[in-house]
Design an enzyme around this catalytic site. Structure first.
Site, PDB file in Angstrom:
ATOM      1  CB  CYS A 110       2.829   7.664  -5.576  1.00 48.20           C
ATOM      2  SG  CYS A 110       2.523   6.071  -5.122  1.00 48.20           S
ATOM      3  CB  CYS A 146       5.020   2.239   0.789  1.00 50.61           C
ATOM      4  SG  CYS A 146       5.250   3.799   0.116  1.00 50.61           S
TER       5      CYS A 146
END
Length: 179
Positions: free
Chosen positions: A77, A147
């Site tokens: 990402c 994350c």
């Protein structure tokens, strides 16, 4: 002739069974629960708060012996997270934490939240923080769990860097030391 054909095509209306299909295929979002849900999907308020008002943003001198730096990234990402901890060398308690993150709102929020978690903890307590606790607190959806994993990895990396500096400092003789 071509203009007439266009004019008739633009005015032509489906009839019979086709009319029913065209009428039911266009449904306003207010009448379709699935479309309404898709339009209302946003970040959780805690993520928005940490994103809009990030805590402990900044840097420390990475060459200081009491500072550990963790730099981690997710190639999939493009998120990159740097977490720095300043440790009291006598007690082993994390006195200060700073971060800089380049990434999505969830990555920034995860970094900001982790800085609040680790401040005041010992190194061992900081290593016990898991991504699941971060994800649960911020209500991260499954697609954003990476994350919280980055934040956990950043803590581990910063602690490892600090410990490796301490081990290196112990091996180096000081001036005037007796051999």
């Amino acid at each position: 002739m071509f203009r007439q054909a266009l004019r008739h095509a633009a005015v032509a209306r489906p009839t019979g069974a086709l009319n029913a299909i065209f009428r039911t295929s266009v449904v306003p979002a207010s009448r379709s629960p699935l479309l309404a849900l898709a339009q209302k999907r946003t970040y959780h308020e805690k993520v928005l708060d940490h994103y809009a008002n990030p805590r402990n943003v900044g840097t420390m001198n990475k060459n200081d012996s009491d500072v550990g730096t963790g730099l981690v990234g997710a190639p999939a990402c493009g998120d990159v997270m740097r977490l720095q901890i300043k440790v009291d060398e006598e007690t082993g308690v994390i006195q200060d934490v700073k971060f800089k993150t380049f990434g999505c709102g969830s990555a920034i929020a995860s970094s900001s939240y982790v800085t609040e978690l680790v401040k005041g903890k010992t190194l061992e307590e900081a290593l016990e923080i898991k991504n699941t606790a971060i994800a649960k607190e911020l209500s991260l959806p499954p697609v954003k769990l990476h994350c919280s994993m980055l934040a956990e990895d950043a803590i581990k990396s910063a602690v490892k860097d600090y410990k490796s500096k301490r081990a290196g400092a112990m091996k180096q003789p000081t001036l005037g030391a007796i051999a």
